[in-house]
Design a protein around this motif. Sequence first.
Motif, PDB file in Angstrom:
ATOM      1  N   ARG A  79     -36.256  77.326  37.025  1.00 45.69           N
ATOM      2  CA  ARG A  79     -35.640  77.507  35.710  1.00 45.69           C
ATOM      3  C   ARG A  79     -35.446  76.159  35.017  1.00 45.69           C
ATOM      4  N   GLU A  80     -35.037  75.154  35.786  1.00 44.13           N
ATOM      5  CA  GLU A  80     -34.867  73.830  35.189  1.00 44.13           C
ATOM      6  C   GLU A  80     -36.206  73.254  34.742  1.00 44.13           C
ATOM      7  N   ALA A  81     -37.273  73.528  35.496  1.00 45.72           N
ATOM      8  CA  ALA A  81     -38.593  73.051  35.105  1.00 45.72           C
ATOM      9  C   ALA A  81     -39.026  73.704  33.800  1.00 45.72           C
ATOM     10  N   GLY A  82     -38.769  75.004  33.676  1.00 43.60           N
ATOM     11  CA  GLY A  82     -39.097  75.685  32.434  1.00 43.60           C
ATOM     12  C   GLY A  82     -38.269  75.176  31.278  1.00 43.60           C
ATOM     13  N   GLU A  83     -37.000  74.900  31.537  1.00 40.27           N
ATOM     14  CA  GLU A  83     -36.113  74.365  30.511  1.00 40.27           C
ATOM     15  C   GLU A  83     -36.586  72.982  30.065  1.00 40.27           C
ATOM     16  N   LEU A  84     -37.052  72.176  31.014  1.00 37.06           N
ATOM     17  CA  LEU A  84     -37.551  70.833  30.685  1.00 37.06           C
ATOM     18  C   LEU A  84     -38.775  70.924  29.787  1.00 37.06           C
ATOM     19  N   ALA A  85     -39.690  71.827  30.114  1.00 42.16           N
ATOM     20  CA  ALA A  85     -40.901  71.969  29.312  1.00 42.16           C
ATOM     21  C   ALA A  85     -40.580  72.448  27.898  1.00 42.16           C
ATOM     22  N   ASP A  86     -39.660  73.414  27.798  1.00 43.45           N
ATOM     23  CA  ASP A  86     -39.287  73.922  26.478  1.00 43.45           C
ATOM     24  C   ASP A  86     -38.595  72.849  25.649  1.00 43.45           C
ATOM     25  N   ALA A  87     -37.698  72.096  26.295  1.00 46.51           N
ATOM     26  CA  ALA A  87     -36.958  71.072  25.571  1.00 46.51           C
ATOM     27  C   ALA A  87     -37.879  69.955  25.099  1.00 46.51           C
ATOM     28  N   ALA A  88     -38.880  69.620  25.903  1.00 45.21           N
ATOM     29  CA  ALA A  88     -39.799  68.542  25.541  1.00 45.21           C
ATOM     30  C   ALA A  88     -40.602  68.893  24.297  1.00 45.21           C
ATOM     31  N   ALA A  89     -40.795  70.182  24.058  1.00 42.66           N
ATOM     32  CA  ALA A  89     -41.577  70.618  22.899  1.00 42.66           C
ATOM     33  C   ALA A  89     -40.734  70.720  21.632  1.00 42.66           C
ATOM     34  N   GLY A  90     -39.419  70.545  21.763  1.00 42.01           N
ATOM     35  CA  GLY A  90     -38.531  70.676  20.610  1.00 42.01           C
ATOM     36  C   GLY A  90     -37.877  69.365  20.242  1.00 42.01           C
ATOM     37  N   ASP A  91     -36.816  69.465  19.458  1.00 44.92           N
ATOM     38  CA  ASP A  91     -36.084  68.279  19.037  1.00 44.92           C
ATOM     39  C   ASP A  91     -35.172  67.786  20.160  1.00 44.92           C
ATOM     40  N   PRO A  92     -34.900  66.486  20.226  1.00 45.36           N
ATOM     41  CA  PRO A  92     -33.997  65.951  21.253  1.00 45.36           C
ATOM     42  C   PRO A  92     -32.621  66.618  21.191  1.00 45.36           C
ATOM     43  N   GLY A  93     -32.129  67.022  22.350  1.00 46.24           N
ATOM     44  CA  GLY A  93     -30.816  67.643  22.412  1.00 46.24           C
ATOM     45  C   GLY A  93     -30.813  69.125  22.091  1.00 46.24           C
ATOM     46  N   GLU A  94     -31.970  69.669  21.704  1.00 41.77           N
ATOM     47  CA  GLU A  94     -32.023  71.095  21.373  1.00 41.77           C
ATOM     48  C   GLU A  94     -31.991  71.925  22.643  1.00 41.77           C
ATOM     49  N   VAL A  95     -31.197  73.004  22.634  1.00 37.61           N
ATOM     50  CA  VAL A  95     -31.107  73.890  23.786  1.00 37.61           C
ATOM     51  C   VAL A  95     -32.324  74.808  23.801  1.00 37.61           C
ATOM     52  N   ALA A  96     -33.028  74.826  24.928  1.00 35.53           N
ATOM     53  CA  ALA A  96     -34.206  75.661  25.069  1.00 35.53           C
ATOM     54  C   ALA A  96     -34.241  76.201  26.500  1.00 35.53           C
ATOM     55  N   GLY A  97     -35.249  77.007  26.782  1.00 32.38           N
ATOM     56  CA  GLY A  97     -35.371  77.561  28.115  1.00 32.38           C
ATOM     57  C   GLY A  97     -34.777  78.949  28.192  1.00 32.38           C
ATOM     58  N   THR A  98     -34.762  79.487  29.399  1.00 35.48           N
ATOM     59  CA  THR A  98     -34.314  80.856  29.644  1.00 35.48           C
ATOM     60  C   THR A  98     -33.028  80.855  30.457  1.00 35.48           C
ATOM     61  N   VAL A  99     -32.096  81.682  30.076  1.00 33.65           N
ATOM     62  CA  VAL A  99     -30.883  81.887  30.858  1.00 33.65           C
ATOM     63  C   VAL A  99     -30.880  83.332  31.338  1.00 33.65           C
ATOM     64  N   ARG A 100     -30.641  83.514  32.625  1.00 35.66           N
ATOM     65  CA  ARG A 100     -30.593  84.861  33.214  1.00 35.66           C
ATOM     66  C   ARG A 100     -29.129  85.264  33.343  1.00 35.66           C
ATOM     67  N   VAL A 101     -28.783  86.334  32.672  1.00 32.40           N
ATOM     68  CA  VAL A 101     -27.400  86.778  32.546  1.00 32.40           C
ATOM     69  C   VAL A 101     -27.224  88.144  33.211  1.00 32.40           C
ATOM     70  N   GLY A 102     -26.172  88.283  33.976  1.00 40.98           N
ATOM     71  CA  GLY A 102     -25.816  89.581  34.532  1.00 40.98           C
ATOM     72  C   GLY A 102     -24.559  90.095  33.851  1.00 40.98           C
ATOM     73  N   CYS A 103     -24.440  91.409  33.756  1.00 42.80           N
ATOM     74  CA  CYS A 103     -23.246  91.992  33.150  1.00 42.80           C
ATOM     75  C   CYS A 103     -22.908  93.294  33.849  1.00 42.80           C
ATOM     76  N   TYR A 104     -21.641  93.462  34.159  1.00 38.37           N
ATOM     77  CA  TYR A 104     -21.187  94.717  34.749  1.00 38.37           C
ATOM     78  C   TYR A 104     -21.528  95.858  33.798  1.00 38.37           C
ATOM     79  N   THR A 105     -22.056  96.923  34.329  1.00 38.76           N
ATOM     80  CA  THR A 105     -22.670  97.984  33.532  1.00 38.76           C
ATOM     81  C   THR A 105     -21.798  98.486  32.398  1.00 38.76           C
ATOM     82  N   THR A 106     -20.538  98.780  32.659  1.00 35.39           N
ATOM     83  CA  THR A 106     -19.696  99.370  31.616  1.00 35.39           C
ATOM     84  C   THR A 106     -19.224  98.346  30.590  1.00 35.39           C
ATOM     85  N   LEU A 107     -19.298  97.046  30.923  1.00 31.10           N
ATOM     86  CA  LEU A 107     -18.886  96.012  29.980  1.00 31.10           C
ATOM     87  C   LEU A 107     -20.016  95.624  29.032  1.00 31.10           C
ATOM     88  N   ALA A 108     -21.249  95.887  29.433  1.00 30.13           N
ATOM     89  CA  ALA A 108     -22.400  95.405  28.670  1.00 30.13           C
ATOM     90  C   ALA A 108     -22.417  95.864  27.216  1.00 30.13           C
TER      91      ALA A 108
END
Length: 297
Positions: A79-108
């Motif tokens: 995930r960090e490698a993917g984030e590095l590649a995405d960030a390198a293609a954008g502006d400095p300091g820009e948040v990029a990459g994928t975040v995997r999020v879990g959520c309890y079913t009834t809260l989603a």
Amino acid sequence: MSNPAYSLRQLTYFVAVAEAGTLAGASATLHVSASALSLALDELERSLGAQLTVRRRAHGIRLTPAGQETLRRARRLLREAGELADAAAGDPGEVAGTVRVGCYTTLAPGLLPAAIGRFTADHPRARVEFLERSQDLLVRGLLEGELDVAVLYDHRLDPALELTPLSANTPHLVLPRGHRLLHGTAPVALADLAGEPMVLLDLPPSSEHALGVCLGAGLSPRVRYRTANAETARALVGQGLGFTVLAQADPEAGRREEVVAVAIAEEPAPLPIVLAWSAQVAPTATARAFAAAVRPA
């Protein structure tokens, strides 16, 4: 610092095999031959100097303890490698990459869409992948590196998790409209439901918590029906088949004709909702940005 002897390709193949449980399953997912996957696993094990898998014909792949730890670290590294590649293609300091999020079913339904909307509006080059699961599976996903963060109830959670408070839900009672104990919006005592059947939302920790609320109010519930779906629980109550105790709000409240949600007279304590991540792994920049989008202003 010496260069690692393994490659990101080998780690990708290893994670795919571990998640599929078989070489054939990973082969179909990656469109890579099973022999190429097997060779990559052999090379990775030689590079790390440890046996990561036990491969048995017709029995699939089983991870060794070293393999379990490597899987957690490999997921994070990829995930960090993917984030590095995405960030390198954008502006400095820009948040990029994928975040995997879990959520309890009834809260989603009540929490996840708004959080994803805020996050993607602020960080258009970032992506969210989310899973709706029971609490035990969410905790396992965090500890094994499958998930970056998760939104769940603070109810007997593993101490290896870091927690950030978000909000809280107060348990309420759901009764069929016209029930003998309903008097306008007045709270109803659970103890007055003695002898009546209960519909239990059987999705840990909701089930354990609801039963605890009943017992704390002096009611030993007689569970007639169990369901892992909150909507099914409300529908069963609407048919006059029992009462239920739920913590999450009903998004259709006020428009339902068959059920009524009322406060519980015994005033059970609110159930805290938290954002959690593994204390063993520092969250990525993308994960931290998502956490900021989830937290209340």
